[in-house]
Motif scaffolding. Structure first.
Motif, PDB file in Angstrom:
ATOM      1  N   GLU A 156       0.836  -1.203   0.000  1.00 21.63           N
ATOM      2  CA  GLU A 156       0.000   0.000   0.000  1.00 21.63           C
ATOM      3  C   GLU A 156       0.871   1.255   0.000  1.00 21.63           C
ATOM      4  O   GLU A 156       0.584   2.229  -0.724  1.00 21.63           O
ATOM      5  N   ALA A 157       1.932   1.242   0.801  1.00 20.88           N
ATOM      6  CA  ALA A 157       2.836   2.393   0.845  1.00 20.88           C
ATOM      7  C   ALA A 157       3.526   2.593  -0.497  1.00 20.88           C
ATOM      8  O   ALA A 157       3.681   3.735  -0.967  1.00 20.88           O
ATOM      9  N   TYR A 158       3.931   1.507  -1.130  1.00 21.42           N
ATOM     10  CA  TYR A 158       4.576   1.626  -2.440  1.00 21.42           C
ATOM     11  C   TYR A 158       3.627   2.246  -3.457  1.00 21.42           C
ATOM     12  O   TYR A 158       3.999   3.192  -4.174  1.00 21.42           O
ATOM     13  N   ARG A 159       2.410   1.721  -3.544  1.00 19.68           N
ATOM     14  CA  ARG A 159       1.461   2.216  -4.543  1.00 19.68           C
ATOM     15  C   ARG A 159       1.149   3.692  -4.339  1.00 19.68           C
ATOM     16  O   ARG A 159       1.024   4.446  -5.311  1.00 19.68           O
ATOM     17  N   ALA A 160       1.052   4.120  -3.079  1.00 15.45           N
ATOM     18  CA  ALA A 160       0.654   5.500  -2.795  1.00 15.45           C
ATOM     19  C   ALA A 160       1.818   6.475  -2.861  1.00 15.45           C
ATOM     20  O   ALA A 160       1.659   7.605  -3.361  1.00 15.45           O
ATOM     21  N   LEU A 161       3.001   6.077  -2.375  1.00 15.27           N
ATOM     22  CA  LEU A 161       4.082   7.026  -2.134  1.00 15.27           C
ATOM     23  C   LEU A 161       5.247   6.933  -3.107  1.00 15.27           C
ATOM     24  O   LEU A 161       5.922   7.940  -3.360  1.00 15.27           O
ATOM     25  N   VAL A 162       5.504   5.759  -3.636  1.00 22.95           N
ATOM     26  CA  VAL A 162       6.693   5.561  -4.464  1.00 22.95           C
ATOM     27  C   VAL A 162       6.342   5.386  -5.944  1.00 22.95           C
ATOM     28  O   VAL A 162       6.984   5.997  -6.817  1.00 22.95           O
ATOM     29  N   ALA A 163       5.347   4.574  -6.243  1.00 20.22           N
ATOM     30  CA  ALA A 163       5.022   4.255  -7.638  1.00 20.22           C
ATOM     31  C   ALA A 163       4.794   5.491  -8.504  1.00 20.22           C
ATOM     32  O   ALA A 163       5.264   5.532  -9.653  1.00 20.22           O
ATOM     33  N   PRO A 164       4.078   6.536  -8.024  1.00 16.92           N
ATOM     34  CA  PRO A 164       3.860   7.699  -8.894  1.00 16.92           C
ATOM     35  C   PRO A 164       5.154   8.372  -9.358  1.00 16.92           C
ATOM     36  O   PRO A 164       5.184   8.969 -10.439  1.00 16.92           O
ATOM     37  N   ASP A 165       6.205   8.297  -8.556  1.00 19.09           N
ATOM     38  CA  ASP A 165       7.478   8.939  -8.892  1.00 19.09           C
ATOM     39  C   ASP A 165       8.573   7.938  -9.231  1.00 19.09           C
ATOM     40  O   ASP A 165       9.742   8.340  -9.373  1.00 19.09           O
ATOM     41  N   TRP A 166       8.243   6.648  -9.356  1.00 22.09           N
ATOM     42  CA  TRP A 166       9.290   5.655  -9.528  1.00 22.09           C
ATOM     43  C   TRP A 166      10.136   5.885 -10.782  1.00 22.09           C
ATOM     44  O   TRP A 166      11.376   5.722 -10.732  1.00 22.09           O
ATOM     45  N   PRO A 167       9.572   6.283 -11.933  1.00 24.69           N
ATOM     46  CA  PRO A 167      10.462   6.544 -13.084  1.00 24.69           C
ATOM     47  C   PRO A 167      11.526   7.599 -12.778  1.00 24.69           C
ATOM     48  O   PRO A 167      12.687   7.439 -13.154  1.00 24.69           O
ATOM     49  N   ARG A 168      11.147   8.665 -12.081  1.00 19.62           N
ATOM     50  CA  ARG A 168      12.118   9.712 -11.727  1.00 19.62           C
ATOM     51  C   ARG A 168      13.130   9.171 -10.720  1.00 19.62           C
ATOM     52  O   ARG A 168      14.341   9.411 -10.852  1.00 19.62           O
ATOM     53  N   LEU A 169      12.660   8.444  -9.711  1.00 19.22           N
ATOM     54  CA  LEU A 169      13.559   7.880  -8.706  1.00 19.22           C
ATOM     55  C   LEU A 169      14.522   6.882  -9.345  1.00 19.22           C
ATOM     56  O   LEU A 169      15.733   6.900  -9.071  1.00 19.22           O
ATOM     57  N   ARG A 170      13.986   6.015 -10.180  1.00 19.15           N
ATOM     58  CA  ARG A 170      14.825   4.996 -10.819  1.00 19.15           C
ATOM     59  C   ARG A 170      15.886   5.634 -11.695  1.00 19.15           C
ATOM     60  O   ARG A 170      17.042   5.187 -11.714  1.00 19.15           O
ATOM     61  N   ALA A 171      15.534   6.705 -12.428  1.00 18.51           N
ATOM     62  CA  ALA A 171      16.512   7.373 -13.282  1.00 18.51           C
ATOM     63  C   ALA A 171      17.679   7.914 -12.462  1.00 18.51           C
ATOM     64  O   ALA A 171      18.847   7.790 -12.853  1.00 18.51           O
ATOM     65  N   LEU A 172      17.377   8.522 -11.306  1.00 18.92           N
ATOM     66  CA  LEU A 172      18.445   9.052 -10.470  1.00 18.92           C
ATOM     67  C   LEU A 172      19.295   7.928  -9.890  1.00 18.92           C
ATOM     68  O   LEU A 172      20.528   8.014  -9.860  1.00 18.92           O
ATOM     69  N   LEU A 173      18.665   6.854  -9.437  1.00 24.50           N
ATOM     70  CA  LEU A 173      19.407   5.731  -8.867  1.00 24.50           C
ATOM     71  C   LEU A 173      20.284   5.062  -9.917  1.00 24.50           C
ATOM     72  O   LEU A 173      21.440   4.701  -9.645  1.00 24.50           O
TER      73      LEU A 173
END
Length: 327
Positions: free
Chosen positions: A140-157
């Motif tokens: 639930e936390a992933y879907r709400a807090l991380v998934a919407p920005d995951w492409p941006r987060l993944r690019a930086l990582l």
């Protein structure tokens, strides 16, 4: 207190980088509870604060004592260099109930009174149900807090991994690790990590996973208890500009406050850069840029970190707030 990881010959051949959406989920949950971690994420908090407030993360926070042990089964080392969240959470759901119960009891013992809480007693009586419940919360936390920005987060990582992979080829593991964090010290095949815990481990041919994280700053995490693969988690490069929006960073208010030259230098640091790179970007003499950087650093707006023969400058949370107009 220091932790020490002792490398053998085979371990140098089994070091790898990884990116983990499950780990970012755990760390964003932890960040919401710890104001000292929030400096780089003010924009994100303003945008996502209402969504975060609508989640009940109490049970996850209960297993994140400060200081203390967080159970490895709930956020284990990544199962591959680029595993999806679905793959990682499936591995969590498949955790051995007895091992999960033991690790959970160890974590609860680090919070006074936690073992007596009703949900804690229920978890230890029925660890399989605990695994299902906490896995659901993590998802639930992933879907709400991380998934919407995951492409941006993944690019930086992934950019961090690419950079440090090049540095690994240039300076070797013993040269790279102290560059990644000032808390890492390398001597004669032993890595010493300065952090709150104390741990001693011989890698025994398992090698080491190096994993950048957006939300772990300013902390580091070193290793996991056997049988988990030894892992180092460290703050990713470039988080200072992660949530910046496009626009003129050197606004007139900033110019009036700092002067046009220093305002331009601060605004140009959307990602870490050297004096030479900034001078080329801004069309200024390196000596001029160097003087501006010195003053901005003395004012607490920048930090500097050495990478080999280069010194990279990066904005602090205060510098980020000024460069983004204080919004």
């Amino acid at each position: 207190m220091p932790s020490r990881l002792h490398f053998g010959e085979d371990d140098f051949l089994r070091c790898r980088f990884a990116v983990s959406p499950l780990w970012e989920t755990q760390e964003v949950v932890r960040m919401l509870k710890r104001p000292e971690r929030q400096g780089y994420h003010a924009h994100w908090l303003r945008r996502m604060g209402r969504i975060a407030a609508g989640l009940d993360l109490t049970d996850l926070w209960l297993l994140m004592p400060q200081p203390g042990y967080c159970p490895d089964w709930l956020c284990p080392p990544p199962i591959g260099p680029a595993a999806t969240f679905e793959e990682e959470i499936a591995a969590v759901r498949a955790s051995d109930p007895e091992a999960a119960r033991e690790e959970t009891a160890q974590s609860l013992a680090d919070t006074p009174g936690a073992l007596e809480l009703p949900q804690a007693r229920a978890w230890l009586r029925h660890p399989a149900r605990m695994i299902e419940h906490l896995s659901d919360l993590m998802e639930e936390a992933y879907r709400a807090l991380v998934a919407p920005d995951w492409p941006r987060l993944r690019a930086l990582l992934e950019a961090d991994v690419a950079f440090h992979s090049r540095r690994l080829a240039e300076v070797g593991l013993g040269g790279l690790l102290p560059e990644i964090s000032h808390r890492f010290d390398w001597h004669a095949g032993t890595l010493t990590v300065e952090h709150r815990g104390r741990h001693e481990r011989r890698l025994g041919g398992q090698g080491l996973v190096l994993m950048p994280s957006v939300f772990i700053w300013p902390d580091v995490v070193s290793t996991f208890e056997p049988p988990w693969q030894p892992t180092l988690v460290y703050p990713a490069r470039g988080i200072g500009a992660l949530w910046s929006e496009a626009g003129d960073r050197a606004g007139e208010v900033l110019v009036q406050l700092l002067g046009r030259g220093r305002a331009s230098v601060l605004a140009a640091l959307d990602e870490p850069a050297t004096t030479t790179a900034l001078a080329h970007r801004l069309g200024l003499a390196p000596s001029t840029v160097s003087a501006h950087l010195t003053l901005l650093r003395q004012a607490g707006l920048l930090t500097a970190r050495r990478y080999g023969h280069q010194v990279l400058y990066e904005r602090t949370p205060l510098g980020i707030a000024l460069a983004s107009g204080g919004s």
